[in-house]
Design a protein around this motif. Sequence first.
Motif, short mmCIF file in Angstrom:
data_model
loop_
_atom_site.label_atom_id
_atom_site.label_comp_id
_atom_site.label_asym_id
_atom_site.label_seq_id
_atom_site.Cartn_x
_atom_site.Cartn_y
_atom_site.Cartn_z
N ASP A 98 24.44 -5.77 -2.16
CA ASP A 98 24.98 -7.02 -2.69
C ASP A 98 23.99 -7.80 -3.55
OD1 ASP A 98 27.16 -6.29 -1.26
OD2 ASP A 98 27.27 -8.08 -0.02
N ASP A 99 24.51 -8.44 -4.56
CA ASP A 99 23.89 -9.51 -5.34
C ASP A 99 23.31 -9.12 -6.70
OD1 ASP A 99 24.69 -11.26 -3.35
OD2 ASP A 99 22.80 -11.09 -2.26
N HIS A 232 31.05 -9.70 -7.95
CA HIS A 232 30.68 -10.45 -6.74
C HIS A 232 30.59 -11.94 -7.09
CE1 HIS A 232 28.98 -11.00 -2.79
NE2 HIS A 232 27.71 -10.99 -3.13
N HIS A 236 28.12 -17.00 -6.82
CA HIS A 236 27.97 -16.80 -5.38
C HIS A 236 28.24 -18.05 -4.53
CE1 HIS A 236 26.61 -14.94 -1.66
NE2 HIS A 236 26.46 -13.80 -2.30
ZN ZN Z 1 26.16 -11.76 -1.83
#
Ligand code: ZN
Length: 351
Positions: A98-99, A232, A236
């Motif tokens: 993730d990210d 994503h 965030h």
């Molecule tokens: Zn994340």
Amino acid sequence: MGDHGARSSLYQKLFRRAMTLPLLPEWLAAMTHTEATIFMAHRFSVPELGVSGHDPQNLRQILAQLRRRRYTLLSIEELFRRLREHRPLNRAVAFTIDDGYFDEGQVAGPIFAEFDCPVTVFAVTEFLDGKIWLWWDKIAYIFEQTRRTEISVWLGKEQFRFRLESDAARADCRAFALRCQEAPQADRLACIDELSAAADVELPSRPPERFRPLSWDEARSLERKGMSFGPHTLTHPVLSTTSDEQSEREITGSWQRLSAEVSRPVPIFCYPAGGPTHFGEREIATVGRIGLWGAVSGEPGDIRSSRFQDSTNDWYRMPRHPYQDTLPDVLQCVSGIEKLKAHFRGKPTSQ
Ligand SMILES: [Zn+2]
């Protein structure tokens, strides 16, 4: 630790050792009907920059073992495709990260490539655009840099006071970041501004080296080596804390940006934070409306193909196990032991 504690820790040790025996996890997987597992990893360790994260050597050992034990290492996109086409999964394992931090490409990318193992990075697109840095890194940075020994700050209607005499006290900011995660978006942003002022730490407009994202150029070059990228959000936020308009923009905007920058965008969304209260029917509707195949959460659980009928919401809350960085932990997930443990605790995992 008492006698009972010592005994249970010995059992734990023996159990973990047993998990690595040849064929035991595979036998358990058959017994527990475990067909597929998705792992959710985060940052990888870069000691020279002070980035702590998953250990690259452990990843190498884990991928070697999964290959040796003949697990089907596939991309999350291929996993969805097989479910859509009602094809057998055959002990499938998909890795996601993730990210979109630089280490996810520079450290993890070559190791996944070495084992010919597909991996998908869920990218926060304004982070890769160079427009923002991630809000929890700002909190960490402020706590690291401040010379103040006492700070107080408001998060909504709640006041927090920090005494920062030691490094341990400074490291406490992680717990505070988790509190911020649950707060409404506007309160969280106002609180970080207030924290920066109270701590007398100016936040640079671009993240310092150790908090830096992958660039889109790096992403494209990693794509050619087998890594893929999925959306994503733009910035965030925890989507359930945002307005209707922002929730929609965060999902559709990140898909558009990703599609403009990489050649094979993965049509699967990843919710920030990903717990059951962090997204809902509103987000599921947006993901479906823009034609994505589904979405992954951060809730642990294994995937049972019989659950995936064409109309079900399960496509939009696909569970993932946190990647725990050691071989016994990984083998517990792929063998269905984690599912059994959750069952005996009386809390069946989502599927
Ligand atoms: Zn994340």
